[in-house]
Design a protein around this motif. Sequence first.
Motif, PDB file in Angstrom:
ATOM      1  N   ASP A 208       0.877  -1.375  -0.218  1.00 20.45           N
ATOM      2  CA  ASP A 208      -0.016  -0.071   0.165  1.00 20.45           C
ATOM      3  C   ASP A 208       0.681   1.270   0.064  1.00 20.45           C
ATOM      4  O   ASP A 208       0.748   2.291  -0.761  1.00 20.45           O
ATOM      5  N   ILE A 209       2.006   1.219   0.751  1.00 22.21           N
ATOM      6  CA  ILE A 209       2.834   2.438   0.780  1.00 22.21           C
ATOM      7  C   ILE A 209       3.639   2.602  -0.743  1.00 22.21           C
ATOM      8  O   ILE A 209       3.522   3.663  -0.919  1.00 22.21           O
ATOM      9  N   LEU A 210       4.202   1.658  -1.076  1.00 24.96           N
ATOM     10  CA  LEU A 210       4.623   1.669  -2.259  1.00 24.96           C
ATOM     11  C   LEU A 210       3.915   2.134  -3.625  1.00 24.96           C
ATOM     12  O   LEU A 210       4.175   2.900  -4.361  1.00 24.96           O
ATOM     13  N   LEU A 211       2.706   1.658  -3.431  1.00 19.82           N
ATOM     14  CA  LEU A 211       1.386   1.977  -4.518  1.00 19.82           C
ATOM     15  C   LEU A 211       1.174   3.454  -4.274  1.00 19.82           C
ATOM     16  O   LEU A 211       0.881   3.944  -5.251  1.00 19.82           O
ATOM     17  N   THR A 212       1.126   3.892  -3.060  1.00 20.14           N
ATOM     18  CA  THR A 212       0.840   5.495  -2.885  1.00 20.14           C
ATOM     19  C   THR A 212       1.893   6.184  -3.422  1.00 20.14           C
ATOM     20  O   THR A 212       1.575   7.336  -4.191  1.00 20.14           O
ATOM     21  N   MET A 213       3.185   5.872  -3.487  1.00 21.50           N
ATOM     22  CA  MET A 213       4.265   6.727  -4.143  1.00 21.50           C
ATOM     23  C   MET A 213       4.368   6.548  -5.465  1.00 21.50           C
ATOM     24  O   MET A 213       4.531   7.607  -6.289  1.00 21.50           O
ATOM     25  N   VAL A 214       4.014   5.677  -5.948  1.00 22.67           N
ATOM     26  CA  VAL A 214       3.788   5.418  -7.419  1.00 22.67           C
ATOM     27  C   VAL A 214       2.624   6.210  -8.040  1.00 22.67           C
ATOM     28  O   VAL A 214       2.873   6.579  -9.195  1.00 22.67           O
ATOM     29  N   ALA A 215       1.559   6.366  -7.350  1.00 19.64           N
ATOM     30  CA  ALA A 215       0.594   7.111  -7.957  1.00 19.64           C
ATOM     31  C   ALA A 215       0.839   8.437  -7.797  1.00 19.64           C
ATOM     32  O   ALA A 215       0.027   9.502  -8.593  1.00 19.64           O
ATOM     33  N   SER A 237      -1.011 -10.911  -8.484  1.00 17.80           N
ATOM     34  CA  SER A 237      -0.377 -10.770  -9.865  1.00 17.80           C
ATOM     35  C   SER A 237      -0.179  -9.328 -10.150  1.00 17.80           C
ATOM     36  O   SER A 237       0.736  -8.645 -10.502  1.00 17.80           O
ATOM     37  N   GLU A 238      -1.453  -8.546  -9.903  1.00 15.85           N
ATOM     38  CA  GLU A 238      -1.615  -7.272 -10.051  1.00 15.85           C
ATOM     39  C   GLU A 238      -0.661  -6.475  -9.395  1.00 15.85           C
ATOM     40  O   GLU A 238       0.016  -5.316  -9.972  1.00 15.85           O
ATOM     41  N   ASP A 239      -0.258  -6.932  -8.032  1.00 10.88           N
ATOM     42  CA  ASP A 239       0.554  -5.969  -7.234  1.00 10.88           C
ATOM     43  C   ASP A 239       2.273  -6.290  -7.916  1.00 10.88           C
ATOM     44  O   ASP A 239       2.953  -5.378  -7.727  1.00 10.88           O
ATOM     45  N   LYS A 240       2.520  -7.517  -8.079  1.00  8.35           N
ATOM     46  CA  LYS A 240       3.581  -7.901  -8.565  1.00  8.35           C
ATOM     47  C   LYS A 240       3.964  -7.294  -9.733  1.00  8.35           C
ATOM     48  O   LYS A 240       5.174  -6.811 -10.301  1.00  8.35           O
ATOM     49  N   GLN A 241       2.977  -7.126 -10.718  1.00  3.15           N
ATOM     50  CA  GLN A 241       3.017  -6.690 -12.152  1.00  3.15           C
ATOM     51  C   GLN A 241       3.534  -5.141 -12.124  1.00  3.15           C
ATOM     52  O   GLN A 241       4.217  -4.447 -12.728  1.00  3.15           O
ATOM     53  N   ARG A 242       2.726  -4.426 -11.017  1.00  4.23           N
ATOM     54  CA  ARG A 242       3.187  -3.159 -10.735  1.00  4.23           C
ATOM     55  C   ARG A 242       4.337  -2.602 -10.242  1.00  4.23           C
ATOM     56  O   ARG A 242       5.091  -1.348 -10.242  1.00  4.23           O
ATOM     57  N   LEU A 243       4.751  -3.554  -9.219  1.00  5.73           N
ATOM     58  CA  LEU A 243       5.879  -3.260  -8.382  1.00  5.73           C
ATOM     59  C   LEU A 243       7.434  -3.828  -8.763  1.00  5.73           C
ATOM     60  O   LEU A 243       8.415  -3.139  -8.468  1.00  5.73           O
ATOM     61  N   LEU A 244       7.231  -4.935  -9.438  1.00  5.41           N
ATOM     62  CA  LEU A 244       8.326  -5.943  -9.596  1.00  5.41           C
ATOM     63  C   LEU A 244       8.713  -6.116 -11.049  1.00  5.41           C
ATOM     64  O   LEU A 244       9.506  -6.994 -11.673  1.00  5.41           O
TER      65      LEU A 244
END
Length: 448
Positions: A208-215, A237-244
Amino acid sequence: MNRTIEARFDGYMDIESIRSRVTVRPDPVPDLETLPPMLGAELLAERLKEMYLPSQFSLSFIEEMIGLAYLHNLKVFRSEAEYAGRIFNPPDVEASPICLTGLAGVGKSQTIAALRRAMPPPVELTCDLFEGSIELTSMWYASARGKASGKQLLLDFVHGSGHDGRGGNLAKLLVECRRRANRDGVSTVVMDETQHINTGMGASKVTDILLTMVAIGVPMIFVSNYSLVHKLLRRNSEDKQRLLSEPRIMLPEDPRSQDWAEYIGECMRVSGGRINSGKDEFAAELYRSTFGIKRLAVQLVKLAYIECRAASRNRIEVEDLQKAYRSSAYTSSAKEVEELQLQVINKGTHGAHLDLCCPFDLPVEFKSNVVSFNRADRDQRVQTRVFDSSATETERSLLREIAKPEEKTPTKATRRKPLPVATDEELTLAFHQYMESQSPSSNLKKPR
């Protein structure tokens, strides 16, 4: 749009220019012998930590990140209308983050510090949208240490580090961050030490913290050890695809690379000549004991200096590295080094020590080079042990005598003692004796 914008990245993307801006060569450490051994060792370690020689990986990574920042800068300042639209109506977009990962102590944070030095400095921008001028900033940097949520990080960007933790809901903070990032020309966002938000939290909170920064919508880099990446790989998979999807793996130095040789040479220079060993021999022993992890290299040199002072010497020998490796202060690090060597030789691990196991497939070149070095070192040690065990006690004692360093003979010639001064009587007596020895023999025939 503006000459300040057009020239903002001029001269900052050339790799040799990057090398000159990020390299740090501290002065050699002086007068260690006047300090107690522990203080001298600490001073030596601090000076070794100051130096920074960028490896080929670090230079390529920094060059790539500056290039991505330049492209984002062109997008923001494509035109004055585009710039104004991004400020007053910031778009809701996400950027694919770069995951810089590697073993603990391999030099990730030092590379990020070098990136901060390599990025263009703040510049003043004057345009018709504002009264006066604003300062353009190339990078936003945040450390995840002590942060419990993405909201805290956004508050740091909006209000600075002195805020009281209150500042509206997350959605409004996110819009304000986007607006300010576009207004100030922020081209890169870096979040360092993300493994610290893993302590006591589940992977869902970290995600959640990482996706907030990505936004925020700005090219983002997050720095993490292997342990956090292993947890993120267990997400959906949706989180892995966005972060890794964009990993950058920072590996320990290759034992036979020019980067490792230059690092050892710089260590020897910074030590002020207090390493009494051949460069190649010292480099091989230090790599064998640290797996090329620079944080461990500094720790081992520090402990080796303590060992050499305990032996009433001022210069580090290879045997001091070996004693430091077996010291109690290095025990936990030695176990990690041995685990890493076993992983390389056995081609993987069986589930234990995931913090030491790379979660991504490694390049074949790195595996082959490290395997060949470790296997050659192991074969040499086995041969030495077999030869030593097969020798008799007399042969071992002779080998030990041969291995001892030769005693240095003084190069200055010793002066002879002056001859005593003869008295007049001694001189007269010597003269008469000489004349008698020169007189003709009595048995010689007289001439006819």
